[in-house]
Design an enzyme around this catalytic site. Structure first.
Site, PDB file in Angstrom:
ATOM      1  N   THR A   1       0.820  -1.134  -0.074  1.00  0.00           N
ATOM      2  CA  THR A   1       0.140   0.069   0.154  1.00  0.00           C
ATOM      3  C   THR A   1       0.907   1.276  -0.061  1.00  0.00           C
ATOM      4  OG1 THR A   1      -1.523  -1.233   1.344  1.00  0.00           O
ATOM      5  CG2 THR A   1      -1.924   1.279   1.113  1.00  0.00           C
ATOM      6  N   ARG A  36       7.781  -2.511   2.714  1.00  0.00           N
ATOM      7  CA  ARG A  36       7.940  -2.474   4.173  1.00  0.00           C
ATOM      8  C   ARG A  36       8.298  -4.109   4.737  1.00  0.00           C
ATOM      9  NH1 ARG A  36       2.895   0.905   6.759  1.00  0.00           N
ATOM     10  NH2 ARG A  36       3.525   2.769   5.725  1.00  0.00           N
ATOM     11  N   SER A  38       6.245   3.708   8.686  1.00  0.00           N
ATOM     12  CA  SER A  38       5.256   4.357   9.209  1.00  0.00           C
ATOM     13  C   SER A  38       4.936   3.854  10.669  1.00  0.00           C
ATOM     14  CB  SER A  38       4.030   4.000   8.438  1.00  0.00           C
ATOM     15  OG  SER A  38       3.068   4.855   8.725  1.00  0.00           O
ATOM     16  N   HIS A  39       3.874   3.288  11.109  1.00  0.00           N
ATOM     17  CA  HIS A  39       3.649   3.133  12.473  1.00  0.00           C
ATOM     18  C   HIS A  39       3.643   2.002  13.037  1.00  0.00           C
ATOM     19  CE1 HIS A  39       0.811   1.647   9.414  1.00  0.00           C
ATOM     20  NE2 HIS A  39       0.429   0.593  10.369  1.00  0.00           N
ATOM     21  N   LYS A  56      10.219   4.013   0.520  1.00  0.00           N
ATOM     22  CA  LYS A  56       9.126   4.420  -0.501  1.00  0.00           C
ATOM     23  C   LYS A  56       9.684   5.636  -1.526  1.00  0.00           C
ATOM     24  CE  LYS A  56       6.387   7.315   2.949  1.00  0.00           C
ATOM     25  NZ  LYS A  56       4.982   7.528   3.437  1.00  0.00           N
ATOM     26  N   ASP A  77       2.094   9.440  13.894  1.00  0.00           N
ATOM     27  CA  ASP A  77       2.865   8.357  14.264  1.00  0.00           C
ATOM     28  C   ASP A  77       4.243   8.231  13.824  1.00  0.00           C
ATOM     29  OD1 ASP A  77       2.619   9.247  11.409  1.00  0.00           O
ATOM     30  OD2 ASP A  77       2.244   7.164  10.603  1.00  0.00           O
ATOM     31  N   ASP A  92       6.110   8.186  10.993  1.00  0.00           N
ATOM     32  CA  ASP A  92       6.776   9.263  10.266  1.00  0.00           C
ATOM     33  C   ASP A  92       6.066  10.411  10.041  1.00  0.00           C
ATOM     34  OD1 ASP A  92       4.436   7.627   9.056  1.00  0.00           O
ATOM     35  OD2 ASP A  92       5.010   7.954   6.923  1.00  0.00           O
ATOM     36  N   ASP A  96       2.611  11.312   9.408  1.00  0.00           N
ATOM     37  CA  ASP A  96       1.653  11.416   8.465  1.00  0.00           C
ATOM     38  C   ASP A  96       0.135  11.289   9.074  1.00  0.00           C
ATOM     39  OD1 ASP A  96       2.074   8.814   8.302  1.00  0.00           O
ATOM     40  OD2 ASP A  96       2.380   8.664   5.965  1.00  0.00           O
ATOM     41  N   ARG A  97       0.068  10.466  10.061  1.00  0.00           N
ATOM     42  CA  ARG A  97      -0.986  10.132  10.543  1.00  0.00           C
ATOM     43  C   ARG A  97      -1.440  10.933  12.048  1.00  0.00           C
ATOM     44  NH1 ARG A  97      -2.256   3.601  10.670  1.00  0.00           N
ATOM     45  NH2 ARG A  97      -1.690   3.261   8.453  1.00  0.00           N
ATOM     46  N   THR A 103      -7.812   2.249  -0.952  1.00  0.00           N
ATOM     47  CA  THR A 103      -7.190   2.642   0.158  1.00  0.00           C
ATOM     48  C   THR A 103      -5.600   2.947  -0.433  1.00  0.00           C
ATOM     49  OG1 THR A 103      -8.215   1.223   1.647  1.00  0.00           O
ATOM     50  CG2 THR A 103      -5.765   1.471   2.192  1.00  0.00           C
ATOM     51  N   GLU A 115      -8.581   9.536   5.141  1.00  0.00           N
ATOM     52  CA  GLU A 115      -8.840   7.845   5.338  1.00  0.00           C
ATOM     53  C   GLU A 115      -9.158   7.493   6.528  1.00  0.00           C
ATOM     54  OE1 GLU A 115      -6.334   5.240   2.503  1.00  0.00           O
ATOM     55  OE2 GLU A 115      -4.870   6.726   3.284  1.00  0.00           O
ATOM     56  N   GLU A 116      -9.806   6.413   6.684  1.00  0.00           N
ATOM     57  CA  GLU A 116     -10.202   5.683   8.247  1.00  0.00           C
ATOM     58  C   GLU A 116      -9.010   5.577   8.930  1.00  0.00           C
ATOM     59  OE1 GLU A 116      -9.234   2.412   8.659  1.00  0.00           O
ATOM     60  OE2 GLU A 116      -8.716   2.479   6.420  1.00  0.00           O
ATOM     61  N   SER A 117      -7.793   5.174   8.051  1.00  0.00           N
ATOM     62  CA  SER A 117      -6.648   4.821   8.973  1.00  0.00           C
ATOM     63  C   SER A 117      -6.027   6.150   9.368  1.00  0.00           C
ATOM     64  CB  SER A 117      -5.777   4.028   7.894  1.00  0.00           C
ATOM     65  OG  SER A 117      -5.331   4.887   6.754  1.00  0.00           O
ATOM     66  N   LYS A 162      -0.320  12.481   3.399  1.00  0.00           N
ATOM     67  CA  LYS A 162      -1.291  12.857   4.575  1.00  0.00           C
ATOM     68  C   LYS A 162      -0.356  13.607   5.304  1.00  0.00           C
ATOM     69  CE  LYS A 162      -1.260   8.061   6.345  1.00  0.00           C
ATOM     70  NZ  LYS A 162      -0.868   7.409   5.011  1.00  0.00           N
ATOM     71  N   ARG A 191      -8.867  -6.838   7.320  1.00  0.00           N
ATOM     72  CA  ARG A 191      -9.149  -5.585   8.028  1.00  0.00           C
ATOM     73  C   ARG A 191     -10.857  -5.702   7.620  1.00  0.00           C
ATOM     74  NH1 ARG A 191      -5.029  -2.987   9.470  1.00  0.00           N
ATOM     75  NH2 ARG A 191      -3.477  -1.972   8.114  1.00  0.00           N
TER      76      ARG A 191
HETATM   77  C1  G16 Z   1      -0.449   3.633   4.485  1.00  0.00           C
HETATM   78  C2  G16 Z   1      -1.135   4.430   3.308  1.00  0.00           C
HETATM   79  C3  G16 Z   1      -2.515   4.566   3.613  1.00  0.00           C
HETATM   80  C4  G16 Z   1      -3.442   3.371   3.918  1.00  0.00           C
HETATM   81  C5  G16 Z   1      -2.614   2.774   5.267  1.00  0.00           C
HETATM   82  C6  G16 Z   1      -3.239   1.385   5.604  1.00  0.00           C
HETATM   83  O1  G16 Z   1      -0.643   4.378   5.762  1.00  0.00           O
HETATM   84  O2  G16 Z   1      -0.459   5.356   3.007  1.00  0.00           O
HETATM   85  O3  G16 Z   1      -2.989   5.373   2.445  1.00  0.00           O
HETATM   86  O4  G16 Z   1      -4.512   3.830   4.410  1.00  0.00           O
HETATM   87  O5  G16 Z   1      -1.245   2.391   4.768  1.00  0.00           O
HETATM   88  O6  G16 Z   1      -3.045   0.521   4.552  1.00  0.00           O
HETATM   89  P1  G16 Z   1      -3.583  -0.899   4.482  1.00  0.00           P
HETATM   90  O7  G16 Z   1      -4.713  -1.128   5.074  1.00  0.00           O
HETATM   91  O8  G16 Z   1      -3.155  -1.521   3.358  1.00  0.00           O
HETATM   92  O9  G16 Z   1      -2.550  -1.684   5.572  1.00  0.00           O
HETATM   93  P2  G16 Z   1       0.916   4.730   6.659  1.00  0.00           P
HETATM   94  O10 G16 Z   1       0.408   5.720   7.520  1.00  0.00           O
HETATM   95  O11 G16 Z   1       1.081   2.981   7.071  1.00  0.00           O
HETATM   96  O12 G16 Z   1       1.998   4.862   5.569  1.00  0.00           O
END
Ligand code: G16
Length: 544
Positions: A18, A22, A113-114, A126, A278, A280, A282-283, A345, A364-366, A377, A497
């Site tokens: 996504t 990772r 990320s997180h 990335k 988070d 990095d 962005d969240r 997503t 996004e919900e995330s 983000k 999910r």
């Molecule tokens: C990344 C993407 C988001 C996505 C999230 C969850 O966020 O940038 O757009 O919503 O992963 O993705 P998945 O449901 O496929 O795990 P981040 O903050 O992890 O880079």
């Protein structure tokens, strides 16, 4: 200083998910693993001579070593300029800001990320394009294809450079500029929001807030912006020092992981506002006094009130949300008479819409919210937006939330994650539901009648590219919905999910606990997919 050509061979599993590649640190540290992927990025870009890059990451374990390798490889591949954050640090939104501000050809962001960090944790890489946004699927596919046919990589034979000193260093014919990772981003924030007004809110004796940087990258950014430029009292930002292992924590801003923040919110002197970001940066998670503001609601509220913010006072071109995100923002868009796009997503899907001026805000919900100020983000941006709103409307966050529900109705939302499940079992579960989709319309599940069921397929309205297989949607006649999809960001097994949402207009039923409001839907979702039966899990690992 000579360019060394190192023979290599393709390594399995270098397919971006996504958000980039990772993997565990152990995997990334395998000989040639990082180098292969970086060379594949460069090969996918074509001739790199004369091109420019931004480089930085969230500071997690392996960040510094990886940055040095990438600099040597960028030099060997002919890049003329690399702009790197001091200490090899850049938050994801700051990287996007720098690519755009300095007109660079792209950037490499080092982050998982997180996900947890440290030697036993995760690492990630990335690539972002010249618009500052995550590589679109076409570029990710080209990078993946390049990984499968790689036979060598290029690296400059030269020692590490000092990344802790601001200034310019020459590596072969490449100019490496080590810049302050915070200043450009902080200036951008000051240009978007009413800083004097926010400063006066933060200086008010009855307004107390806390920002939890979770020992991740936003610490230095939050200290500079909230405490230095906006004058919030020292100590407003907690866990402000970025650590390679995030202090052993999980830098995921949700109620389960931002424990220090939640404790302060509920302490002896309850706070009016709390927020966290988070790994990095962005969240974001935002909390009002006694209330968790769901990211789906947050997006809707920011959209509904955007004209109160200087940068958006002229109105919004349009809005977008990822498919699993609740439809709260759709109601705002309809009310404002502006378009609302539903994307798969992944932040990469918003870039085209922003570049074409079709949208201004998206989310996004995330726990991701953002706008066209960058192409990622942006956690701190969302926090500043909320603070500006609270100051401009002279209302606490919880009142803004409640008034929003009273006006638009409430979209109850929850996401249940089943983590590290057997990948084959998870794939089989999703496939079994997919096969049943055609027979579902008209059926009654847990008291909800299915109206439509499909596998979400997105056609980008700007370039016409098609992204199929983006999640299974079960839509009910009463407006409720269940979505199943497999995460593209995990590093162990698979993460299933399941997203549940339903709409409530009755003013007397707007304050229920989401798990209660959605209980029949959750039971139906478990039953339909056979989650307990097929995965042997009776409870999700994480509920957000
Ligand atoms: C990344 C993407 C988001 C996505 C999230 C969850 O966020 O940038 O757009 O919503 O992963 O993705 P998945 O449901 O496929 O795990 P981040 O903050 O992890 O880079």
């Amino acid at each position: 200083m000579s360019v060394v050509r190192v023979n290599t061979q393709p390594l399995a599993g270098q397919k971006p998910g996504t958000s980039g590649l990772r993997k565990t640190v152990a995997e990334f540290s395998r000989p040639g693993y990082l180098e292969n992927f970086v060379q594949s990025i460069f090969n996918a870009l074509g001739d790199c001579s004369g091109k420019s890059l931004a480089l930085g990451g969230d500071g997690r374990f392996y960040n510094r070593q990886a940055a040095q390798v990438i600099l040597r490889m960028a030099a060997a591949n002919g890049f003329s300029r690399v702009v790197v954050g001091r200490g090899a640090l850049l938050s994801t939104p700051a990287a996007s800001c720098i690519i755009r501000k300095y007109g660079l050809d792209g950037g490499i962001v080092l982050s998982a990320s997180h996900n947890p960090g440290g030697p036993e944790g995760d690492f990630g890489i990335k690539f972002n394009g010249a618009n500052g946004g995550p590589a679109p699927e076409s570029v990710s596919s080209a990078i993946h294809a390049a990984t499968t046919r790689l036979d060598h990589y290029l690296v400059l034979d030269t020692p590490d450079i000092d990344l802790d000193r601001l200034g310019t260093v020459t590596l072969g014919s490449t100019t490496v500029e080590v810049i302050d990772p915070v200043a450009d981003y902080a200036d951008l924030m000051a240009s978007l929001f009413d800083f004097p007004r926010i400063a006066s809110l933060l200086g008010h004796r009855r307004f107390h807030m806390c920002f939890d940087a979770m020992h991740a990258i936003t610490g230095p950014y939050a200290l500079e912006i909230l405490e230095r430029r906006l004058g919030a009292p020292p100590g407003t930002v907690i866990n402000a020092v970025p650590l390679e292992d995030f202090g052993g924590g999980h830098p995921d801003p949700n109620l389960a992981h931002a424990g220090d923040l939640v404790a302060r919110m509920n302490g002896d002197e309850p706070l009016a506002f709390g927020a966290a970001s988070d790994g990095d940066g962005d969240r974001n998670m935002v909390l009002g006094s006694g209330v968790f503001i769901n990211p789906c609601d947050s997006l809707a509220i920011l959209a509904a009130n955007a004209t109160a913010i200087p940068a958006y006072s002229g109105g919004l071109a349009g809005i977008a949300r990822s498919m699993p995100t609740s439809r709260a923002v759709d109601r705002v868009a309809a009310d404002l008479g502006i378009p609302c796009f539903e994307t798969p997503t992944g932040w990469k899907f918003f870039g085209n819409l922003m570049d074409a001026d079709r949208i201004t805000l998206c989310g996004e919900e995330s726990f991701g919210t953002g706008s066209s100020h960058v192409r990622e983000k942006d956690g701190l941006w969302a926090v500043l937006f909320w603070l500006n709103l609270i100051a401009a409307l002279s209302k606490p966050a919880r009142t803004i939330l409640r008034e929003h529900w009273q006006r638009y109705g409430r979209d109850y939302f929850t996401r249940h994650d089943y983590e590290a499940v057997d990948a084959d079992k998870a794939a089989a579960l999703v496939e079994a539901v997919r096969e049943r989709l055609p027979e579902l319309p008209g059926q009654c599940l847990g008291g909800h009648t299915v109206q439509a069921a499909d596998d979400f397929c997105y056609t980008d309205p700007v370039d016409g590219s098609v992204s199929a297989g983006q999640g299974l949607r079960i839509l009910f006649t009463d407006g409720a919905r269940i979505v199943y999809r497999l995460s593209g960001t995990g590093t162990a097994g698979a993460t299933l999910r399941v997203y549940y949402d339903s709409y409530q207009r009755d003013p007397a039923l707007l304050e229920l606990a989401p798990q209660r409001a959605l209980a029949t839907l959750i039971a139906a979702g478990d039953e339909l997919a056979g989650i307990s039966r097929l995965l042997g899990r009776t409870q999700p690992d994480v509920i957000t």
